[in-house]
Design a protein around this motif. Structure first.
Motif, PDB file in Angstrom:
ATOM      1  N   VAL A   1       0.919  -1.245  -0.030  1.00 43.61           N
ATOM      2  CA  VAL A   1       0.077   0.156  -0.067  1.00 43.61           C
ATOM      3  C   VAL A   1       0.969   1.267   0.126  1.00 43.61           C
ATOM      4  N   ARG A   2       2.071   1.212   0.860  1.00 45.21           N
ATOM      5  CA  ARG A   2       2.882   2.465   1.052  1.00 45.21           C
ATOM      6  C   ARG A   2       3.688   2.624  -0.395  1.00 45.21           C
ATOM      7  N   HIS A   3       4.280   1.702  -0.750  1.00 44.57           N
ATOM      8  CA  HIS A   3       5.729   1.916  -1.784  1.00 44.57           C
ATOM      9  C   HIS A   3       5.305   1.331  -2.929  1.00 44.57           C
ATOM     10  N   SER A   4       4.221   0.611  -3.418  1.00 49.75           N
ATOM     11  CA  SER A   4       4.024   0.124  -4.675  1.00 49.75           C
ATOM     12  C   SER A   4       2.912   0.866  -5.517  1.00 49.75           C
ATOM     13  N   GLY A   5       3.111   0.917  -6.697  1.00 49.53           N
ATOM     14  CA  GLY A   5       2.141   1.371  -7.611  1.00 49.53           C
ATOM     15  C   GLY A   5       1.221   0.411  -8.126  1.00 49.53           C
ATOM     16  N   SER A   6       1.433  -0.778  -7.831  1.00 51.46           N
ATOM     17  CA  SER A   6       0.510  -1.922  -8.098  1.00 51.46           C
ATOM     18  C   SER A   6      -0.731  -1.748  -6.848  1.00 51.46           C
ATOM     19  N   ARG A   7      -2.014  -1.893  -7.522  1.00 50.13           N
ATOM     20  CA  ARG A   7      -3.120  -2.223  -6.585  1.00 50.13           C
ATOM     21  C   ARG A   7      -3.403  -3.637  -6.770  1.00 50.13           C
ATOM     22  N   HIS A   8      -2.538  -4.524  -6.955  1.00 50.44           N
ATOM     23  CA  HIS A   8      -3.028  -5.828  -6.924  1.00 50.44           C
ATOM     24  C   HIS A   8      -1.757  -6.729  -6.222  1.00 50.44           C
TER      25      HIS A   8
ATOM     26  N   LEU B   1       0.073 -19.631   0.179  1.00 52.42           N
ATOM     27  CA  LEU B   1       0.748 -20.170   1.540  1.00 52.42           C
ATOM     28  C   LEU B   1       1.011 -21.702   1.065  1.00 52.42           C
ATOM     29  N   ALA B   2       1.899 -22.348   1.409  1.00 49.37           N
ATOM     30  CA  ALA B   2       2.338 -23.716   1.292  1.00 49.37           C
ATOM     31  C   ALA B   2       3.018 -24.465   2.454  1.00 49.37           C
ATOM     32  N   HIS B   3       2.780 -25.729   2.730  1.00 47.26           N
ATOM     33  CA  HIS B   3       3.605 -26.287   3.992  1.00 47.26           C
ATOM     34  C   HIS B   3       4.083 -27.485   3.614  1.00 47.26           C
ATOM     35  N   ALA B   4       5.340 -27.644   3.839  1.00 48.08           N
ATOM     36  CA  ALA B   4       5.886 -28.938   3.627  1.00 48.08           C
ATOM     37  C   ALA B   4       7.229 -29.269   4.218  1.00 48.08           C
ATOM     38  N   GLU B   5       7.658 -30.600   4.749  1.00 45.79           N
ATOM     39  CA  GLU B   5       8.746 -30.805   5.593  1.00 45.79           C
ATOM     40  C   GLU B   5       8.480 -29.907   6.850  1.00 45.79           C
ATOM     41  N   GLY B   6       7.384 -29.923   7.455  1.00 39.61           N
ATOM     42  CA  GLY B   6       7.389 -29.001   8.727  1.00 39.61           C
ATOM     43  C   GLY B   6       7.645 -27.726   8.905  1.00 39.61           C
ATOM     44  N   ALA B   7       7.760 -26.844   7.524  1.00 36.57           N
ATOM     45  CA  ALA B   7       7.682 -25.731   7.528  1.00 36.57           C
ATOM     46  C   ALA B   7       6.683 -24.963   6.690  1.00 36.57           C
ATOM     47  N   LEU B   8       6.361 -23.758   7.234  1.00 31.42           N
ATOM     48  CA  LEU B   8       5.147 -22.969   6.336  1.00 31.42           C
ATOM     49  C   LEU B   8       5.936 -21.899   5.378  1.00 31.42           C
ATOM     50  N   ARG B   9       5.591 -22.019   4.089  1.00 33.21           N
ATOM     51  CA  ARG B   9       6.124 -20.649   3.278  1.00 33.21           C
ATOM     52  C   ARG B   9       5.129 -20.068   2.777  1.00 33.21           C
ATOM     53  N   LEU B  10       5.277 -18.666   3.154  1.00 31.28           N
ATOM     54  CA  LEU B  10       4.595 -17.433   2.565  1.00 31.28           C
ATOM     55  C   LEU B  10       5.256 -16.738   1.506  1.00 31.28           C
ATOM     56  N   TRP B  11       4.418 -16.529   0.545  1.00 37.64           N
ATOM     57  CA  TRP B  11       4.753 -15.654  -0.709  1.00 37.64           C
ATOM     58  C   TRP B  11       3.830 -14.266  -0.446  1.00 37.64           C
ATOM     59  N   ILE B  12       4.433 -13.330  -0.680  1.00 35.32           N
ATOM     60  CA  ILE B  12       3.623 -12.005  -0.857  1.00 35.32           C
ATOM     61  C   ILE B  12       4.227 -11.433  -1.868  1.00 35.32           C
ATOM     62  N   ASP B  13       3.655 -11.109  -2.946  1.00 35.90           N
ATOM     63  CA  ASP B  13       3.978 -10.917  -4.166  1.00 35.90           C
ATOM     64  C   ASP B  13       3.111  -9.378  -4.722  1.00 35.90           C
ATOM     65  N   ASP B  14       3.954  -8.329  -5.319  1.00 36.25           N
ATOM     66  CA  ASP B  14       2.962  -7.380  -6.133  1.00 36.25           C
ATOM     67  C   ASP B  14       3.600  -7.107  -7.224  1.00 36.25           C
ATOM     68  N   ASP B  15       2.982  -6.489  -8.168  1.00 36.35           N
ATOM     69  CA  ASP B  15       3.605  -6.157  -9.598  1.00 36.35           C
ATOM     70  C   ASP B  15       4.401  -4.991  -9.608  1.00 36.35           C
ATOM     71  N   GLY B  16       4.482  -4.099  -8.689  1.00 35.61           N
ATOM     72  CA  GLY B  16       5.107  -2.924  -8.751  1.00 35.61           C
ATOM     73  C   GLY B  16       4.491  -2.029  -9.753  1.00 35.61           C
ATOM     74  N   PRO B  17       5.411  -0.986 -10.276  1.00 35.76           N
ATOM     75  CA  PRO B  17       6.619  -0.719  -9.733  1.00 35.76           C
ATOM     76  C   PRO B  17       6.616   0.234  -8.569  1.00 35.76           C
ATOM     77  N   ALA B  18       7.547   0.274  -7.972  1.00 32.99           N
ATOM     78  CA  ALA B  18       8.042   1.224  -6.757  1.00 32.99           C
ATOM     79  C   ALA B  18       7.784   2.517  -6.820  1.00 32.99           C
ATOM     80  N   THR B  19       7.017   3.357  -6.056  1.00 29.89           N
ATOM     81  CA  THR B  19       6.522   4.751  -6.340  1.00 29.89           C
ATOM     82  C   THR B  19       7.369   5.612  -5.269  1.00 29.89           C
ATOM     83  N   GLY B  20       8.102   4.903  -4.556  1.00 26.36           N
ATOM     84  CA  GLY B  20       8.821   5.817  -3.477  1.00 26.36           C
ATOM     85  C   GLY B  20       8.014   6.660  -2.384  1.00 26.36           C
ATOM     86  N   ALA B  21       6.658   6.293  -2.563  1.00 32.37           N
ATOM     87  CA  ALA B  21       5.902   7.074  -1.772  1.00 32.37           C
ATOM     88  C   ALA B  21       5.973   6.552  -0.260  1.00 32.37           C
ATOM     89  N   ASP B  22       5.597   7.543   0.875  1.00 32.51           N
ATOM     90  CA  ASP B  22       6.058   6.929   2.047  1.00 32.51           C
ATOM     91  C   ASP B  22       4.631   7.452   2.807  1.00 32.51           C
TER      92      ASP B  22
END
Length: 413
Positions: free
Chosen positions: A333-340, A345-366
């Motif tokens: 919300v702060r730093h990306s120009g993407s609105r998506h 979430l995935a789990h295997a071998e006793g570990a949870l993996r979390l991916w959070i992706d956005d398509d950018g670009p960075a806006t430099g907004a704060d």
């Protein structure tokens, strides 16, 4: 300026670490130096014991040793009186009592409690860390006694005295070694007490620092997300206040809901500080509230897709996963120009993996951020034995990848 001195090692000559700051249970001056008491009562009791014991020793050794006279009583008084300074000048007392006892025995006076003054003086010196001085003092006494008893006895009182057996010297030396060894044992034990106390204090300070860090991290994560939503919605409301009042009303409603939730979570964190012991509070948030994050992000104009399901996690890992997703979406919300954005979430071998992706670009907004978001995420993951990878993607977007163990660290022990 007063000269700064490097503390000496307690191995032989220097005071032990606890002596400057006082042994366990000692009182201190306000300036931090140990307060040395005047041991009046113990010194008085020792003096009375030495005088009475020496009187009975003189009676039992009458004819073999010289009778007690004014000079003998003076030496006993000097040796006992020096013990009054044993906490302030332990080296001086050790040598002074040994010298008084050497002169006393050299003058032919009876054996007896005179050795007690030397034992107490050298004991105090060893406990104070002046081991070399204590050993030298008792060595001087023993050497002086051997010199008098086996060589100078011909010219010293009492007349007709004979050299004692060497077995007696061995017995005296054994008692001297036993006294010094006992003093060494007390010194080592006191140093161990001081080390244990210092380690406990360091552990308590470390726990306090960790708790302050946890609370600061929790407050940051709660406030950063909500304030970012409020910031975005406030901008929308201001822009549409005249042209689209209904949309501005919706933005204000979102601001009200976000601020109410933030106040509730902040109150929950602060309750843990005010209440003693385990503070009664609502359950900590977890991935079961992921839908709420999606709704809040939608209120800020960000569409979030969620892929995969959340497994059963320990409370600590569940909270960390929730906060990591929350902070990652806040950064979008702060730093990306993407609105998506996408959360997978995935789990295997006793570990949870979390991916959070956005398509950018960075806006430099704060939106009022402190720059501690990624640091906080890494600290949360590291506390559980997990990892965080964050950085730009090759296609221009940004990705946060969190790997969290699905078992609490204490369960692995």
């Amino acid at each position: 300026m007063e000269e700064q001195r490097t503390p000496r090692s307690p191995a032989w000559g220097g005071p032990p670490p606890w002596w400057r700051h006082g042994p366990p249970g000692s009182n201190r001056w306000d300036g931090g130096e140990p307060r040395a008491h005047w041991p009046w009562r113990s010194t008085l009791l020792l003096t009375v014991f030495v005088f009475i014991g020496s009187h009975f020793a003189a009676q039992s050794q009458q004819g073999d040793r010289a009778s007690l006279d004014f000079f003998a009583l003076s030496l006993l008084l000097v040796g006992s009186g020096l013990l009054l300074w044993r906490q302030r000048q332990p080296v001086l007392v050790a040598f002074g009592t040994a010298a008084a006892a050497t002169v006393y025995l050299g003058a032919g006076y009876p054996y007896g409690p005179v050795f007690l003054t030397v034992a107490v003086g050298c004991f105090s010196a060893v406990v104070a860390g002046h081991r070399r001085a204590a050993w030298m003092a008792v060595g001087m006494l023993w050497a002086g006694h051997v010199l008098v008893a086996h060589w100078l006895y011909r010219w010293l009182p009492p007349s007709g005295d004979k050299a004692p057996s060497w077995g007696q010297e061995i017995i005296i030396a054994t008692w001297i070694v036993a006294i010094v060894a006992l003093a060494e044992l007390v010194r080592v034990r006191r140093e161990q007490w001081a080390r244990d106390r210092a380690e406990r204090a360091q552990a308590a300070a470390r726990r306090a620092d960790e708790e302050r860090l946890r609370i600061a991290r929790e407050l940051h994560d709660v406030l950063a997300h909500s304030i970012s939503v409020i910031n975005v919605q406030a901008g929308v409301g201001l822009a549409l206040l005249d042209s689209d009042p209904e949309q501005a009303r919706t933005a204000l409603t979102t601001i009200k809901a976000a601020s109410k939730e933030a106040l509730g979570e902040v109150r929950q964190v602060l309750d843990t500080l005010r209440a003693p012991g385990e503070a009664p509070r609502a359950p900590a948030p977890g991935l079961d509230r992921l839908s709420e994050l999606v709704e809040q992000a939608a209120g800020a104009g960000l569409t979030v897709e969620v892929e995969g399901g959340a497994p059963k996690l320990p409370p600590g890992a569940d909270l960390a996963a929730f906060r990591i997703v929350q902070e990652a979406l806040t950064n979008v919300v702060r730093h990306s120009g993407s609105r998506h954005a996408r959360v997978r979430l995935a789990h295997a071998e006793g570990a949870l993996r979390l991916w959070i992706d956005d398509d950018g670009p960075a806006t430099g907004a704060d939106a009022g951020g402190s720059g501690n978001g990624l640091v906080g995420m890494r600290e949360r993951a590291a506390a559980l034995g997990g990892t965080i990878e964050a950085g730009p993607r090759d296609d221009g977007g940004f990705r946060v990848l969190a790997v969290l163990p699905m078992r609490a660290k204490e369960e692995d022990r």
